[in-house]
Structures are given as C-alpha cells and as structure tokens.
Write a protein that holds these residues in place. Structure first.
Motif, mmCIF file in Angstrom:
data_model
loop_
_atom_site.group_PDB
_atom_site.id
_atom_site.type_symbol
_atom_site.label_atom_id
_atom_site.label_comp_id
_atom_site.label_asym_id
_atom_site.label_seq_id
_atom_site.Cartn_x
_atom_site.Cartn_y
_atom_site.Cartn_z
ATOM 1 N N GLN A 334 0.827 -1.203 0.000
ATOM 2 C CA GLN A 334 0.000 0.000 0.000
ATOM 3 C C GLN A 334 0.864 1.257 0.000
ATOM 4 O OE1 GLN A 334 -2.824 -0.103 3.241
ATOM 5 N NE2 GLN A 334 -3.028 2.125 3.306
ATOM 6 N N LEU A 335 1.901 1.242 0.818
ATOM 7 C CA LEU A 335 2.785 2.396 0.901
ATOM 8 C C LEU A 335 3.570 2.582 -0.385
ATOM 9 C CD1 LEU A 335 3.828 4.665 2.719
ATOM 10 C CD2 LEU A 335 5.552 3.073 3.585
ATOM 11 N N VAL A 336 4.004 1.487 -0.981
ATOM 12 C CA VAL A 336 4.734 1.558 -2.238
ATOM 13 C C VAL A 336 3.878 2.170 -3.328
ATOM 14 C CG1 VAL A 336 5.681 0.173 -4.107
ATOM 15 C CG2 VAL A 336 6.358 -0.269 -1.767
ATOM 16 N N ALA A 337 2.623 1.735 -3.414
ATOM 17 C CA ALA A 337 1.729 2.274 -4.447
ATOM 18 C C ALA A 337 1.604 3.786 -4.317
ATOM 19 C CB ALA A 337 0.360 1.601 -4.345
ATOM 20 N N ALA A 338 1.495 4.269 -3.081
ATOM 21 C CA ALA A 338 1.410 5.715 -2.859
ATOM 22 C C ALA A 338 2.708 6.398 -3.256
ATOM 23 C CB ALA A 338 1.090 5.988 -1.390
ATOM 24 N N SER A 339 3.817 5.741 -2.960
ATOM 25 C CA SER A 339 5.115 6.303 -3.298
ATOM 26 C C SER A 339 5.295 6.435 -4.802
ATOM 27 C CB SER A 339 6.222 5.420 -2.727
ATOM 28 O OG SER A 339 7.481 5.889 -3.098
ATOM 29 N N ILE A 340 4.860 5.432 -5.527
ATOM 30 C CA ILE A 340 5.014 5.450 -6.984
ATOM 31 C C ILE A 340 4.313 6.668 -7.567
ATOM 32 C CG2 ILE A 340 4.417 4.260 -9.120
ATOM 33 C CD1 ILE A 340 4.651 1.632 -7.479
ATOM 34 N N GLU A 341 3.118 6.951 -7.073
ATOM 35 C CA GLU A 341 2.373 8.095 -7.596
ATOM 36 C C GLU A 341 3.117 9.394 -7.349
ATOM 37 O OE1 GLU A 341 -0.328 7.963 -9.555
ATOM 38 O OE2 GLU A 341 0.152 5.825 -9.467
ATOM 39 N N LEU A 342 3.709 9.517 -6.174
ATOM 40 C CA LEU A 342 4.464 10.736 -5.868
ATOM 41 C C LEU A 342 5.727 10.815 -6.707
ATOM 42 C CD1 LEU A 342 4.533 13.268 -4.138
ATOM 43 C CD2 LEU A 342 5.823 11.988 -2.431
ATOM 44 N N LEU A 343 6.416 9.680 -6.868
ATOM 45 C CA LEU A 343 7.641 9.672 -7.664
ATOM 46 C C LEU A 343 7.367 10.055 -9.121
ATOM 47 C CD1 LEU A 343 9.507 6.494 -6.385
ATOM 48 C CD2 LEU A 343 10.275 8.860 -6.177
ATOM 49 N N LYS A 344 6.240 9.618 -9.657
ATOM 50 C CA LYS A 344 5.915 9.924 -11.045
ATOM 51 C C LYS A 344 5.792 11.424 -11.271
ATOM 52 C CE LYS A 344 3.536 5.605 -12.282
ATOM 53 N NZ LYS A 344 2.213 4.982 -12.572
ATOM 54 N N ALA A 345 5.416 12.146 -10.220
ATOM 55 C CA ALA A 345 5.251 13.590 -10.357
ATOM 56 C C ALA A 345 6.580 14.330 -10.312
ATOM 57 C CB ALA A 345 4.336 14.108 -9.240
ATOM 58 N N THR A 346 7.668 13.632 -9.940
ATOM 59 C CA THR A 346 8.952 14.304 -9.778
ATOM 60 C C THR A 346 9.868 14.145 -10.987
ATOM 61 O OG1 THR A 346 10.042 12.392 -8.750
ATOM 62 C CG2 THR A 346 8.837 13.884 -7.294
ATOM 63 N N GLY A 347 9.502 13.268 -11.927
ATOM 64 C CA GLY A 347 10.386 13.064 -13.067
ATOM 65 C C GLY A 347 9.819 12.043 -14.030
ATOM 66 N N SER A 348 10.691 11.483 -14.851
ATOM 67 C CA SER A 348 10.272 10.531 -15.879
ATOM 68 C C SER A 348 10.701 9.117 -15.497
ATOM 69 C CB SER A 348 10.898 10.908 -17.224
ATOM 70 O OG SER A 348 12.309 10.978 -17.116
ATOM 71 N N ALA A 349 9.937 8.139 -15.978
ATOM 72 C CA ALA A 349 10.214 6.748 -15.639
ATOM 73 C C ALA A 349 11.566 6.306 -16.192
ATOM 74 C CB ALA A 349 9.103 5.852 -16.176
ATOM 75 N N ALA A 350 12.254 5.497 -15.390
ATOM 76 C CA ALA A 350 13.519 4.888 -15.802
ATOM 77 C C ALA A 350 13.390 3.378 -15.652
ATOM 78 C CB ALA A 350 14.672 5.419 -14.948
ATOM 79 N N ASP A 351 14.369 2.643 -16.155
ATOM 80 C CA ASP A 351 14.301 1.183 -16.089
ATOM 81 C C ASP A 351 14.230 0.710 -14.639
ATOM 82 O OD1 ASP A 351 14.466 0.998 -18.829
ATOM 83 O OD2 ASP A 351 16.642 0.660 -18.841
ATOM 84 N N PRO A 352 13.353 -0.254 -14.337
ATOM 85 C CA PRO A 352 13.306 -0.807 -12.986
ATOM 86 C C PRO A 352 14.539 -1.653 -12.702
ATOM 87 C CG PRO A 352 11.904 -2.076 -14.450
ATOM 88 C CD PRO A 352 12.392 -0.902 -15.249
ATOM 89 N N VAL A 353 14.677 -2.106 -11.490
ATOM 90 C CA VAL A 353 15.819 -2.923 -11.099
ATOM 91 C C VAL A 353 15.724 -4.276 -11.798
ATOM 92 C CG1 VAL A 353 17.075 -3.953 -9.167
ATOM 93 C CG2 VAL A 353 15.829 -1.788 -8.847
ATOM 94 N N PRO A 354 16.756 -4.700 -12.495
ATOM 95 C CA PRO A 354 16.710 -6.010 -13.157
ATOM 96 C C PRO A 354 16.403 -7.136 -12.169
ATOM 97 C CG PRO A 354 18.599 -4.746 -13.934
ATOM 98 C CD PRO A 354 18.023 -3.980 -12.778
ATOM 99 N N ASN A 355 15.510 -8.007 -12.565
ATOM 100 C CA ASN A 355 15.144 -9.191 -11.779
ATOM 101 C C ASN A 355 14.509 -8.847 -10.432
ATOM 102 O OD1 ASN A 355 16.289 -11.094 -13.727
ATOM 103 N ND2 ASN A 355 18.281 -10.308 -13.031
ATOM 104 N N MET A 356 13.955 -7.635 -10.320
ATOM 105 C CA MET A 356 13.229 -7.270 -9.101
ATOM 106 C C MET A 356 11.839 -6.763 -9.487
ATOM 107 S SD MET A 356 14.218 -4.622 -5.988
ATOM 108 C CE MET A 356 15.796 -5.416 -5.671
ATOM 109 N N PRO A 357 10.904 -7.685 -9.725
ATOM 110 C CA PRO A 357 9.541 -7.276 -10.059
ATOM 111 C C PRO A 357 8.969 -6.374 -8.968
ATOM 112 C CG PRO A 357 9.830 -9.637 -10.362
ATOM 113 C CD PRO A 357 11.049 -9.152 -9.652
ATOM 114 N N GLY A 358 8.246 -5.366 -9.378
ATOM 115 C CA GLY A 358 7.655 -4.441 -8.408
ATOM 116 C C GLY A 358 8.522 -3.255 -8.074
#
Length: 404
Positions: A334-358
């Motif tokens: 739940q906390l991660v989902a909220a964090s993602i929304e805030l992070l999206k407002a601060t910049g552009s998406a970059a590649d996620p961590v390899p082999n770390m889903p989520g």
C-alpha cells in the motif's frame, strides 16, 4: 529533499537452483520462482555489502548519546506543516536539508541563529535539541526549534538571555534594522522580537519574529517570517506554541547521565540498511526515527504523514538509503503504491531494477535516479546519480532485508 516512501512487493521464499525433490523414484527439477517474486540469486548488488552489520551496541560516550536523544526528541517536535499545511517546501539551513538534531555542543546552534544567541544558550546548561524549517517561497517561512536545558530554571534564564542576545546582536542587513519587542497572542511568557527588511532584488518586504519561550526544561524557539505583516508572523509563532508545548510534554526524556547507555540501533533495523560510507556520515544519517520524526525529512510531509498512518509505519531508518517498517506486507504494498504516484510527479520513468519485479525508478530532473521497492514488511528507497548504481544499491538492500 527526496520523497521517502517506496513500492512494495510480497517476498516469497523460493527454492534456489540445484534444489530437487524425489517423487516415485523419479528425479524432479525444482520449479523456478513464481511470477512476481524475486530470486535473490539473480540480483546484482555489485560491490555493495549484502550482510547486515553486527549489533551496534550503546552510545558509550555522552556526546553520541546526546545526539541519539536529540533524534528521539524529533518525534515530539511540531513540523511547520502542522502549523500551516501550506508550509511544506524545504528550507535548508546550515548543512541540513531543512531539519537536524542538535547535539550537545552549543556551537552547533550557530546553524540556526547568531553566535551570541548560541553562546547564551550554552551559558544556561544547554543539553541538546532539534530544529525543523519549511517555507512557502516568497511568502512565509517558519523555523521551529526545541532546545533542552538541564532544568526549568535554566530554561527560564536561557529564554530571556537568548532574546536579549538577539536584540543586542541583530543580523547585519542593509539598511540596518532594529529589533523591537512584540507580544505573541495567547503567550505572554514568550520573549519575542520583530524587525522588517527589504528583500534584495525584489519589491518584497519581509517581517520577521524571533521568539524564545521557556516551557518546563525546554526553550521553544521560533523564527517566523512573512511578507504580509509582523502580525502574520506573530500568529505563526502563536499557533506553533499552541501545538509545541503539549507535544513536548509527551516526550519521556532520558537523564543525561544515562546518555552513554542509549542504543545506537534500538529496533535492529539500522543494521540491515545500506551502511553509510564513513566520509558521508552526518548528524542526519545512521539514525532511527519514529514515524512523525521521519516527516521532517519528507518532500511532502502532509501527504506522506497520512500514508504512513495508513500503512502503520512505526520505525524509519536513514543510513545510505531510507528503510520504512510498516505494519505488514500488505501495508508495505500500500505504501509503495502511494510512493510510486508521488515519484511519477517528480520526473520521468527509468528502467526498474533487473530481476526485481515491483521495483520502480524515476529520473529526477538533472539530479539523478530515485528507486523504490519493498521486501516483506519493509519499503526502501535509494538515490544515485547513476541508474546502474541505484540498481545495485536496491539489490543489496533487498538481499539484506530478506536474509535469514
């Protein structure tokens, strides 16, 4: 300051390569990890440590204990956003991002006031403190500082002496300013001063109020600035005192004689966070905060405070990264989902961590990369100028948090 919350992933124990089961005498190869789980064998931590540190023990020396106690105090220091929800923008001061525990040496107070005021505090049995500040750029600023003295008598003497020192030693401005006494509504015991000055390069005039108020063994110190009026600045101080007095009364302070016995890692979580390189150690890291205390370091404390509450955050540690302990794995998601929304407002998406889903990474303007994910009940957040380095930090932190 960066946002401090992060994405979540339910961590499921997996059988690593080479494990097998025998069924009816026929060799069976172990199944690989289920979708959306993390196989730690595939993570690349680079040269980062994946082993938790040894237990950290006690402070041992009074100075270290005084700093640990100041961090504990932060949970009972009112944030400017509590006074006015508009006051959320960072206002760095000294060498801090806008908040800092104040160790026992009174010279450290020069980060928040003139040297003569710092010396006045030191002459009246100063112990330690915590300072926090936010602003609405071009409109208002609020510093809130709680200083602990040895006893109520020392606090009363210090508040008066600090106000007098401030009046006798005004900050040098052009044209020179004179500090005059001002009453704080609802708080006749406050020793408060005001002055006004033009802002260089603009047509704005700032009206500042500095207040020093004894409250038990504490000096409650504020500096409020407003482009509206001195009365508006005094109202900010008044509201801060309304909140801060009762809040600090809830703090169960440690006897200074016991400072050496204070634990460096009371929760045990700091030992599982990415260790700080020795050259990067400062008063704000290698620290364990309560949920409210951690808000002093968040980019959006109003929003984040609500999310912390929803997720049951009770321990936050700051080492080379930030780690948040939530109520359970579902709360971490739940906390991660909220964090993602805030992070999206601060910049552009970059590649996620390899082999770390989520996991999620964001390029933050020209500053670098912020990545976030979760492991079990923990949410963690790293920042680096280089994305591959951020990925390796994330991998190392995941491995440490999930180590048996």
């Amino acid at each position: 300051m960066r946002s401090a919350y992060v994405p979540a992933l339910v961590v499921i124990a997996v059988c690593l390569a080479g494990c097998s089961n025998a069924v009816d005498g026929t060799a069976q190869q172990a199944a690989g990890p289920a979708p959306d789980t993390v196989d730690v064998a595939l993570l690349d931590p680079g040269n980062y440590s994946t082993e938790p540190l040894d237990p950290m023990g006690a402070a041992e020396v009074p100075a270290a204990g005084a700093l640990l106690e100041a961090v504990r105090m932060a949970d009972f220091v009112v944030g400017p956003w509590d006074v006015d929800p508009a006051l959320v923008e960072a206002n760095p001061f000294g060498m801090s991002p806008g908040a800092m525990p104040l160790k026992g040496d009174p010279s450290v107070l020069q980060a928040i006031t003139v040297s003569e005021v710092a010396e006045a505090a030191g002459q009246h049995n100063y112990v330690n403190g915590f300072a926090t500040s936010r602003q609405v750029k071009g409109q208002k600023v609020l510093f809130n500082v709680v200083l602990r003295m040895a006893d109520p008598q020392s606090a009363t003497a210090a508040a008066a002496a600090m106000a007098q020192a401030a009046q006798d030693n005004p900050v040098e401005l052009t044209p020179p300013v004179t500090l005059t006494r001002i009453a704080i509504p609802g708080h006749p015991q406050a020793n408060a001063l005001t002055h006004s000055y033009p802002e260089y390069g603009t047509e704005a005039t700032w009206h500042a109020v500095n207040a020093f108020t004894a409250h038990g063994p504490y000096v409650l110190m504020q500096r409020a600035q407003s482009t509206e009026s001195s009365d508006a600045a005094a109202a900010l101080v008044s509201r801060t005192l309304d909140l801060q007095g009762p809040r600090i009364d809830e703090f169960v302070a440690t006897d200074p004689a016991q400072f050496p016995t204070l634990p460096r890692d009371a929760s045990g979580l700091l030992a599982k966070a990415l260790p700080v390189v020795s050259t990067d150690i400062n008063v704000n890291n290698n620290a364990t905060f309560g949920a409210h205390a951690a808000l002093h370091y968040q980019s959006d404390p109003v929003h984040t405070g609500a999310k912390f509450s929803d997720a049951g955050v009770d321990v936050v540690v700051h080492a080379a990264d930030w780690v948040y302990q939530t109520r359970d794995e579902a709360a971490a998601q739940q906390l991660v989902a909220a964090s993602i929304e805030l992070l999206k407002a601060t910049g552009s998406a970059a590649d996620p961590v390899p082999n770390m889903p989520g996991s999620h990474c964001i390029k933050v303007a020209d500053q670098g990369f912020s990545c976030t994910s979760a492991a079990e009940r923990y949410v963690f957040d790293v920042f680096s100028a280089q994305l591959p380095d951020a990925h390796q930090q994330m991998a190392a932190q995941y491995i440490m948090l999930t180590a048996e």
